[in-house]
Design a protein around this motif. Structure first.
Motif, short mmCIF file in Angstrom:
data_model
loop_
_atom_site.label_atom_id
_atom_site.label_comp_id
_atom_site.label_asym_id
_atom_site.label_seq_id
_atom_site.Cartn_x
_atom_site.Cartn_y
_atom_site.Cartn_z
N SER A 122 -14.26 -7.74 -51.34
CA SER A 122 -14.61 -6.85 -50.22
C SER A 122 -13.78 -5.57 -50.27
N LYS A 123 -12.51 -5.70 -50.71
CA LYS A 123 -11.66 -4.51 -50.82
C LYS A 123 -12.12 -3.62 -51.97
N ILE A 124 -12.53 -4.26 -53.07
CA ILE A 124 -13.03 -3.49 -54.22
C ILE A 124 -14.31 -2.74 -53.85
N TRP A 125 -15.14 -3.35 -53.00
CA TRP A 125 -16.37 -2.68 -52.56
C TRP A 125 -16.04 -1.35 -51.90
N LEU A 126 -14.96 -1.32 -51.15
CA LEU A 126 -14.57 -0.08 -50.50
C LEU A 126 -13.98 0.91 -51.49
N LEU A 127 -13.28 0.37 -52.47
CA LEU A 127 -12.71 1.22 -53.51
C LEU A 127 -13.79 1.82 -54.40
N GLU A 128 -14.78 1.00 -54.72
CA GLU A 128 -15.81 1.43 -55.65
C GLU A 128 -17.16 0.83 -55.25
N PRO A 129 -17.88 1.49 -54.33
CA PRO A 129 -19.17 0.95 -53.85
C PRO A 129 -20.23 0.80 -54.93
N LYS A 130 -20.01 1.43 -56.10
CA LYS A 130 -21.00 1.32 -57.16
C LYS A 130 -21.01 -0.07 -57.78
N THR A 131 -19.96 -0.85 -57.53
CA THR A 131 -19.95 -2.21 -58.06
C THR A 131 -20.94 -3.06 -57.26
N ASP A 132 -21.22 -4.26 -57.78
CA ASP A 132 -22.08 -5.18 -57.05
C ASP A 132 -21.26 -6.25 -56.35
N ALA A 133 -20.11 -5.81 -55.81
CA ALA A 133 -19.18 -6.75 -55.16
C ALA A 133 -19.85 -7.50 -54.02
N VAL A 134 -20.62 -6.79 -53.19
CA VAL A 134 -21.23 -7.44 -52.03
C VAL A 134 -22.25 -8.47 -52.47
N SER A 135 -22.96 -8.23 -53.55
CA SER A 135 -23.94 -9.21 -54.00
C SER A 135 -23.26 -10.50 -54.44
N HIS A 136 -22.04 -10.39 -54.99
CA HIS A 136 -21.30 -11.59 -55.36
C HIS A 136 -20.83 -12.33 -54.11
N ILE A 137 -20.47 -11.58 -53.07
CA ILE A 137 -20.05 -12.21 -51.82
C ILE A 137 -21.22 -12.94 -51.17
N THR A 138 -22.37 -12.30 -51.13
CA THR A 138 -23.53 -12.96 -50.51
C THR A 138 -24.00 -14.16 -51.33
N ALA A 139 -23.88 -14.06 -52.65
CA ALA A 139 -24.24 -15.21 -53.49
C ALA A 139 -23.30 -16.38 -53.23
N THR A 140 -22.02 -16.06 -53.03
CA THR A 140 -21.04 -17.11 -52.73
C THR A 140 -21.32 -17.72 -51.36
N LEU A 141 -21.73 -16.89 -50.42
CA LEU A 141 -22.11 -17.40 -49.10
C LEU A 141 -23.23 -18.43 -49.21
N ARG A 142 -24.15 -18.19 -50.12
CA ARG A 142 -25.29 -19.08 -50.27
C ARG A 142 -24.94 -20.38 -51.01
N THR A 143 -23.98 -20.32 -51.95
CA THR A 143 -23.87 -21.43 -52.89
C THR A 143 -22.52 -22.13 -52.95
N ASP A 144 -21.47 -21.53 -52.44
CA ASP A 144 -20.15 -22.14 -52.62
C ASP A 144 -20.09 -23.51 -51.93
N PRO A 145 -19.49 -24.51 -52.57
CA PRO A 145 -19.44 -25.85 -51.96
C PRO A 145 -18.44 -25.97 -50.81
N SER A 146 -17.54 -25.00 -50.68
CA SER A 146 -16.51 -25.08 -49.64
C SER A 146 -16.93 -24.33 -48.38
N ALA A 147 -16.89 -25.03 -47.24
CA ALA A 147 -17.20 -24.37 -45.97
C ALA A 147 -16.21 -23.26 -45.68
N ALA A 148 -14.95 -23.45 -46.07
CA ALA A 148 -13.93 -22.43 -45.82
C ALA A 148 -14.25 -21.14 -46.58
#
Length: 394
Positions: free
Chosen positions: A49-75
């Motif tokens: 999320s910090k890198i997204w602010l540093l460099e919005p051209k990355t696909d950082a948010v897409s990795h975060i949303t993918a993790t939201l969908r698939t990570d096995p840990s509720a935390a």
């Protein structure tokens, strides 16, 4: 609150692989995808999320949303929702809204749903887009989630009108905060079958002993503006409630109903003469005038005149409100009667004017000034409106 750009620990290796806290973007992505430690994956989500602010051209948010969908840990999934909550409105619309809404429907853990709804609530437009998902979680096992979902639907406003039925079901919920949230939301979503909803809420004034809920009911009834007979009847009965805020809320809500609240006039008069709380008597005066309208107030002048006397009504604020209601009759409804050929009509107008003139010597300066203005409004015939001059023909 929008994500704040990091001030320490961030640097750029290049546009494609910026560095944060000594690790490249690619390394953080690998951590969030492959590390066995939930703690490390959660830290990686925050770093992305910090890198997204540093460099919005990355696909950082897409990795975060993918993790939201698939990570096995509720935390870890909860951490994804937390960082997405900080997206700016434009970024949320483009990248965060759809994943949050979709995952809310399928997420099994209440604590994650709680963070997803909190993220949505930062952006009312997302709540409006996610009405169906929010409705689905109104049945969540966790009362806190049910509360959050109801409050998020309230933020959606009229876009959530279809939520009226499910929210009404929560009025019977075993948890008080949930019932309060449901009442709050129903007043703010422009519900379908608004009259039925308003009457259901109004009935709670008589059957519910919890003051907090009754206060919220009054607020929602005022927002709904439904003026059916059962609603007016319930509000009228609430004028006798033991709680000051409930009586005040009932009087103020009736005051917004205009002449639809005429049936409450006698009880409002009782309140304005006997309620122990001065401010409530003032509100009752306003509501009484609104409920009766000019002709109705004029018909009750014989009841109102004695109350202008400080001996009868020592609180000047109440006298001030009474004078304002009489002044509102103006020349049209009262002053013109001074020239009436009907002796009774003329005498009633003269009595009202005499009572106002006595207040020119009132011990309170604000009352004296209000009386002066009232006498002028009643005595002075307004100038006829001038017809606009005809347009000259070319």
């Amino acid at each position: 609150m929008a994500l704040v750009a990091p001030t320490t620990g961030a640097a750029r290796a290049d546009d494609k692989d910026p560095v944060y806290e000594g690790k490249t973007f690619s390394q953080w992505v690998s951590t969030v995808q492959n590390d066995k430690s939930a703690r490390q994956r959660a830290l990686a989500v925050d770093a992305l999320s910090k890198i997204w602010l540093l460099e919005p051209k990355t696909d950082a948010v897409s990795h975060i949303t993918a993790t939201l969908r698939t990570d096995p840990s509720a935390a870890v999934r909860a951490q994804c929702a937390i960082v997405l909550a900080g997206l700016r409105d434009t970024d949320m619309e483009r990248h965060g809204a759809k994943p949050l809404i979709e995952v809310l429907r399928t997420e099994k853990e209440s604590r994650v749903r709680k963070q997803i709804i909190a993220a949505m609530a930062k952006h009312p437009a997302v709540c409006a887009a996610g009405v169906e998902s929010l409705i689905a979680v109104l049945k969540d096992a966790d009362p806190a989630v049910r509360v959050q979902a109801a409050e998020a639907l309230a933020l959606a406003g009229a876009k959530a009108s279809s939520a009226a039925g499910p929210l009404a079901e929560l009025l019977k919920d075993g948890e008080k905060p949930v019932r309060v949230a449901a009442v709050y939301a129903l007043g703010r979503i422009a519900p379908e079958a608004g009259t039925t909803i308003a009457e259901t809420l109004a009935a709670m004034l008589a059957t519910n002993q919890e003051v907090e809920i009754k206060r919220e009911v009054l607020s929602s009834l005022g927002l709904l503006g439904e003026k059916s007979g059962p609603v007016v009847t319930a509000l009228t009965a609430a004028l006798a409630d033991k709680d000051d805020d409930v009586r005040r809320g009932a009087a103020r809500t009736l005051g917004t109903f205009g002449t639809a609240a005429a049936g409450a006039a006698d009880e409002l008069f009782k309140v304005l003469t006997t309620d122990p709380t001065k401010d409530i008597r003032v509100d009752a005066v306003r509501a009484f005038g609104s409920a009766l309208g000019p002709n109705g107030v004029k018909a009750r002048l014989a009841d109102l005149r004695p109350l202008l006397d400080p001996k009868k009504q020592p609180d000047y604020e109440v006298r001030l409100a009474l004078i304002d209601e009489v002044a509102a009759l103006g020349y049209e409804h009262l002053g013109a009667d001074l020239a009436s050929t009907d002796k009774a009509v003329k005498a009633a107008a003269e009595e009202a004017l005499r009572a106002l003139r006595l207040r020119l010597a009132d011990p309170q300066v604000k009352v004296r000034e209000a009386a002066r203005i009232a006498v002028r409004k009643i005595e002075e015939k307004p100038e006829p409106k001038k017809e606009p001059a005809p347009k000259k023909q070319p």
